[in-house]
Scaffold this active site. Structure first.
Site, PDB file in Angstrom:
ATOM      1  N   HIS A   1      -3.935  -5.728   1.057  1.00  0.00           N
ATOM      2  CA  HIS A   1      -3.739  -6.026   2.479  1.00  0.00           C
ATOM      3  C   HIS A   1      -4.334  -7.397   2.795  1.00  0.00           C
ATOM      4  O   HIS A   1      -5.211  -7.889   2.100  1.00  0.00           O
ATOM      5  CB  HIS A   1      -4.445  -4.991   3.351  1.00  0.00           C
ATOM      6  CG  HIS A   1      -3.850  -3.631   3.316  1.00  0.00           C
ATOM      7  ND1 HIS A   1      -2.637  -3.330   3.902  1.00  0.00           N
ATOM      8  CD2 HIS A   1      -4.304  -2.469   2.777  1.00  0.00           C
ATOM      9  CE1 HIS A   1      -2.371  -2.038   3.729  1.00  0.00           C
ATOM     10  NE2 HIS A   1      -3.363  -1.507   3.047  1.00  0.00           N
TER      11      HIS A   1
ATOM     12  N   CYS B   1       0.835  -1.204   0.000  1.00  0.00           N
ATOM     13  CA  CYS B   1       0.000   0.000   0.000  1.00  0.00           C
ATOM     14  C   CYS B   1       0.873   1.260   0.000  1.00  0.00           C
ATOM     15  O   CYS B   1       1.553   1.539  -0.985  1.00  0.00           O
ATOM     16  CB  CYS B   1      -0.968  -0.038   1.174  1.00  0.00           C
ATOM     17  SG  CYS B   1      -2.391   1.054   0.958  1.00  0.00           S
TER      18      CYS B   1
END
Length: 486
Positions: free
Chosen positions: A427, A330
């Site tokens: 994630h 991310c």
């Protein structure tokens, strides 16, 4: 009558989140329908919910303990710190923009309506709601407009049990002192106390326990010994982060100032073939690292400056010269590129920041936030896994031609030409046993046999049994309006 119970603490990190999870699992094991609820949370560790919003990951774990999918109603106000004095404000799962602390104090009273709306919606469909406070009600300087502790308890008419943390010392003063500073209306909501994190023989605290009961007039619901299994559950706060494992393959993660979704790493702690080191600010990245993981962050450009201030960019360059590998997740993925542009000032002053230049990609921050659960396939191994995206910004560039994964037929992430640097927006990928093992096997790392999901379930069951043994749960549920055995 709304059947609910609220746990408030004598301070932050006294174990409220874990206790709520344990009580939710204990209620589920008794055949009750139960839901967790936290009116206001402050955390950069967020989960994507079944209804397409975001909540604190502690509430997602509590939902799992209750046998539920996480819902935005379980945490209607989430504050995600971006600077020391400002945070993004998420209301019922949707970002409403960023506010500085003083501005949020003025805005807080307006948030009681959505908080109560979410609470009553949850309670209408459940036998019981277990509510978690935030910080401490003893912070009476913050009482005006409070939605997190006594303000909520009084507005929703929910009884409160005060939790003290004996491990940090001074627990008698914690509880007696909290009573001393609360006003009469707030005091009327408190129906008792419990002591958490006791090490050793709990009977050694009998005199202190009686002293608290005598001084406050409140009944005690139990002394809870230290629960060693807590390290096997996702941590809510970055202050709880630590390394684990004794294996030969060394995974290193720098602790960024706005580190987010750090529970991505939890499944790695259970693998016998590796050891995980969390590197705090002021320390160099270990020279024997095999893999460096750059984690998510709530402020990519700000944490990139923080990373450079620690000298970690120099350590990363040396790590790669030694033949090491890097994975960015991310915000960490965004940092690996050539540059990060934020033309609208979404994470701070508008501008462009030069990236680490380890991937041939560039990121542009955009106001629309990606919040979605995904099913993916790892490009290198073909292993399938599920995960979620929670980010602003879009990343493009030549290295995207070598994706990290495929999501719904589209390429996701990027990999360098030599294969030693990779980045992904996904994630939760390591929680999928098949992917984690395939990924580690490719790196030559010994993998274990225990599944991560089952390990979490077993730990939640053990936590519930631990609370059943040391708390008067029948009395707690009766206080909440639930009659035992019915």
């Amino acid at each position: 009558m709304t059947r609910a119970l609220m746990l408030q603490g004598t301070g932050s990190n006294v174990g409220k989140s874990l206790l709520v999870a344990g009580l939710c699992r204990a209620a589920l094991r008794r055949g009750l329908t139960v839901a967790p609820f936290k009116p206001q949370n402050m955390s950069n560790n967020a989960a994507v919910t079944a209804d397409g919003g975001e909540i604190g990951r502690a509430q997602a774990l509590q939902a799992r303990a209750a046998g539920l999918e996480p819902l935005t109603d379980m945490n209607p106000v989430l504050l995600k710190p971006e600077t020391d004095t400002g945070a993004q404000v998420v209301v019922q799962g949707r970002a409403r923009g960023a506010l500085r602390a003083r501005a949020f104090a003025a805005e807080k009273p307006k948030l009681m309506a959505p908080v109560l709306e979410s609470f009553h919606r949850l309670a209408a469909r459940r036998d019981l709601v277990i509510v978690e406070g935030a910080g401490s009600p003893a912070e009476v300087n913050l009482r005006a407009g409070d939605i997190a502790n006594m303000g909520f308890a009084r507005a929703a008419n929910v009884p409160v049990v005060l939790i003290g943390d004996i491990d940090r010392g001074g627990v008698i003063a914690q509880i007696v002192g909290t009573q001393a500073v609360l006003d009469p209306g707030d005091l009327a909501m408190v129906r008792g106390f419990a002591i958490n994190k006791f090490r050793g023989d709990p009977r050694l605290f009998d005199d202190g326990y009686r002293l608290i009961a005598d001084r406050t007039g409140w009944p005690g619901f139990g002394v809870i010994p230290w629960f060693a299994g807590a390290c096997r559950l996702p941590a809510e706060d970055a202050v709880d982060l630590g390394g684990a494992g004794q294996g030969g393959f060394h995974v290193v993660c720098p602790m960024l100032s706005r580190i987010a979704n750090f529970d991505d790493l939890d499944p790695l702690k259970l693998e016998p073939g590796l050891r995980l080191t969390m590197v705090p600010p002021g320390r160099a990245l270990p020279g024997d690292a095999d893999l460096v993981i750059l984690p998510g962050t709530k402020s990519t450009r700000g944490d990139l400056a923080f990373l450079r201030a620690q000298g970690w960019d120099i350590d990363l360059a040396a790590h790669l010269r030694r033949g090491g590998r890097v994975l960015g997740l991310c915000g960490g993925y965004q940092m690996l590129g050539r540059r990060i542009a934020d033309p609208d000032g979404l994470e701070g002053p508008p501008g462009v920041t030069e990236g680490l230049g380890l991937l041939e990609v560039e990121t542009v921050m955009r106001a629309d936030k990606t919040l979605t659960r995904v099913a993916a396939t790892h490009a290198a191994t073909g292993a399938a896994f599920s995960g979620y995206e929670i980010h602003i910004g879009a990343t493009e560039g030549p290295d995207r031609a070598r994706p990290f994964a495929h999501v719904a037929g589209r390429p996701e992430g990027a990999v360098s030409a030599d294969g030693r640097v990779a980045g992904s927006y996904l994630h939760g990928l390591f929680a999928e046993d098949g992917f984690r093992r395939a990924w580690l096997d490719r790196l030559g790392v010994e993998t274990g046999t225990e599944g991560y999901g089952q390990a979490v379930e077993d730990t939640l069951d053990a936590l519930a049994a631990h609370l059943e043994a040391h708390l008067d749960i029948d009395a707690l549920f009766t206080l909440a309006g639930v009659v035992p055995g019915r």
